[in-house]
Design a protein around this motif. Structure first.
Motif, short mmCIF file in Angstrom:
data_model
loop_
_atom_site.label_atom_id
_atom_site.label_comp_id
_atom_site.label_asym_id
_atom_site.label_seq_id
_atom_site.Cartn_x
_atom_site.Cartn_y
_atom_site.Cartn_z
N ASP A 1 0.85 -1.19 0.00
CA ASP A 1 0.00 0.00 0.00
C ASP A 1 0.89 1.25 0.00
OD1 ASP A 1 -2.83 1.20 0.72
OD2 ASP A 1 -1.35 2.17 2.02
N VAL A 2 0.61 2.19 -0.91
CA VAL A 2 1.52 3.31 -1.13
C VAL A 2 1.71 4.17 0.12
CG1 VAL A 2 1.79 5.48 -2.40
CG2 VAL A 2 1.17 3.40 -3.62
N ARG A 3 0.62 4.41 0.87
CA ARG A 3 0.77 5.28 2.05
C ARG A 3 1.76 4.68 3.05
NH1 ARG A 3 -5.42 5.20 2.89
NH2 ARG A 3 -4.81 3.20 2.01
N ARG A 4 1.72 3.35 3.19
CA ARG A 4 2.66 2.68 4.11
C ARG A 4 4.09 2.77 3.58
NH1 ARG A 4 2.40 1.27 8.71
NH2 ARG A 4 3.33 -0.80 8.42
N ALA B 1 4.05 9.95 -2.98
CA ALA B 1 2.87 10.51 -2.30
C ALA B 1 2.05 11.35 -3.28
CB ALA B 1 3.31 11.35 -1.11
N VAL C 1 5.33 5.11 1.76
CA VAL C 1 5.79 6.49 1.97
C VAL C 1 6.31 6.65 3.40
CG1 VAL C 1 4.99 8.89 2.18
CG2 VAL C 1 4.37 7.52 0.16
N VAL C 2 5.59 6.08 4.37
CA VAL C 2 6.03 6.17 5.77
C VAL C 2 7.38 5.46 5.95
CG1 VAL C 2 5.45 5.57 8.17
CG2 VAL C 2 3.64 6.28 6.60
N ALA D 1 -0.12 8.45 -5.73
CA ALA D 1 -0.22 7.29 -4.83
C ALA D 1 -1.06 6.17 -5.44
CB ALA D 1 -0.79 7.73 -3.49
N ASP D 2 -0.66 5.69 -6.61
CA ASP D 2 -1.40 4.60 -7.25
C ASP D 2 -0.43 3.72 -8.05
OD1 ASP D 2 -0.72 6.11 -9.42
OD2 ASP D 2 -2.74 6.82 -9.84
#
Ligand SMILES: [Zn+2]
Length: 414
Positions: free
Chosen positions: A150-153, A174, A155-156, A177-178
């Motif tokens: 998953d992109v948000r994860r 970010a 990025v973190v 994010a796809d």
């Protein structure tokens, strides 16, 4: 039914002890043993024990496809056993890889034939015209990288490592994010310029720092990811696969848990022992973590960049039924786990029945089991397997002593 002897494949990432001990041969083995092939793949068919001498399962099926596979299966799969069952013993990471879908495999195989690339050439991507979806089920704890996270994860994670260039990559991801954002960053890294070679070194150092610094629980959430990138970086110092590992789900399977890898899924098995079933194909497109041929443009054609978590496939049930299927969408194969136990209060939990009509490979992984059908019986202890042709009458399995764990491979019902 006949005893089946698998073919041992030796690769550098294999184990000197696991397969030797499993199959009752002297341990440690001279060479690292990576895979045990139980099937009729032309590259290394298993042998069927027929009285005195073994014959290749491939030859047995070719001589009598209707009797061995069943009439409908033989027509449907052009007289070939459509699945291959393996045992994997990974002491070290395998290469980062993906497998084509059916259309890509057919097109790629014909194209490489037309271009005159020899089948045994190291530059050959498509060894046959078949797709290779695979299901891996852990026998010991099994570690893997699979599918884009998953992109948000991601990025973190990239920000947590504290490397300026990774921060820039995190911004880029970010902002998009796809799957196209993932594709852009992946492409940038795998086509690596000198810039990204520097980044590999920086990432390895950052992972070391991340793991050795006292941190709060939140910052430590990526300890497994950082350790993996660090290990891979020490093994393959200039390989973009080290960076790409940061984009993938880091998965740990407990014994009995499975992972299904559809066409285009980017994955690398890291460590552990597992049973694996797949469509009978050898089509691999590598993406790194290997000294072998990597064809980047071809890999980019087949990869599925859709981010998300990878579901664990469980052979779930109510705890009474001893027969569990690992559900997948594939028609070439189906894997079932039998847990036979005479100590259970429910008498039916100590035996299982396999109906006639389909070809099966039965593989005992723990304890020992007795297979019986009218006029015949066969005992399999852990590490031993049997071939049940479609023409075989129905078979009942029972534990030889108190318990047995058995995997049964057959053609999918889908
Ligand atoms: Zn694979």
């Amino acid at each position: 039914m006949n005893r089946l002897h698998g073919a041992i494949r030796s690769y550098d990432w294999g184990s000197h002890t696991v397969l030797a001990e499993l199959t009752g041969r002297p341990s440690p083995s001279d060479r690292p043993e990576a895979e045990l092939w139980l099937g009729a793949h032309p590259a290394d068919p298993a042998r069927v024990d027929d009285a005195a001498s073994g014959v290749s399962l491939l030859d047995v099926i070719s001589a009598d496809p209707h009797g061995q596979l069943g009439e409908a299966n033989a027509e449907r799969f052009r007289g070939r056993l459509p699945f291959l069952l393996k045992v994997l013993a990974a002491e070290e990471p395998l290469s980062l890889q993906a497998h084509p879908n059916s259309m890509q495999a057919r097109e790629g195989f014909e194209r490489e034939n037309a271009n005159g690339v020899p089948l045994d050439s190291p530059a050959r991507n498509y060894k046959d015209d078949n797709h290779k979806p695979e299901l891996v089920v852990a026998l010991t704890r099994f570690e893997a990288l699979a599918g884009f996270r998953d992109v948000r994860r991601t990025v973190v994670l990239l920000r947590a490592l504290g490397v300026a260039e990774l921060d820039r990559c995190a911004e880029q991801l970010a902002a998009q994010a796809d799957s196209s954002g993932v594709r852009a960053l992946f492409t940038q890294w795998i086509t690596g310029d000198e810039h990204s070679v520097t980044l590999i070194g920086d990432v390895v150092e950052a992972c070391q720092r991340y793991l050795s610094t006292e941190r709060d629980r939140v910052a430590w959430e990526f300890a497994a990811e950082a350790q993996t990138a660090l290990d891979l970086g020490n093994r393959y110092p200039n390989d973009p696969g080290v960076l790409i590992s940061l984009l993938l789900n880091r998965i740990t399977l407990e014994p009995g848990e499975g992972l299904f890898l559809a066409a285009g899924n980017l994955h690398a098995y890291l460590r552990g022992v597992a049973v694996e079933i797949m469509a009978s194909s050898d089509n691999v497109l590598r993406g790194g973590l290997t000294p072998k041929h990597v064809d980047v443009p071809e890999l980019l054609k087949v990869l599925d960049f859709r981010p998300g978590s990878m579901p664990v496939v469980r052979a779930d049930g109510d705890g009474r039924d001893n027969t569990r299927v690992y559900e997948t969408p594939e028609r070439e194969f189906e894997l079932t786990r039998l847990q036979l136990d005479t100590s259970r209060s429910n008498a039916s939990s100590s035996t299982a029945n396999l109906a006639a009509g389909d070809p099966r490979i039965v593989f005992c992984t723990a304890g020992s089991t007795i297979l019986s059908s009218p006029g015949a019986s066969l005992e399999l202890s852990a590490g031993q397997s049997a071939w049940l042709p479609a023409s075989n009458p129905a078979v009942t399995l029972a534990p030889a002593q108190q318990r047995a764990q058995v995997f049964v491979a057959t053609i999918g019902s889908g």
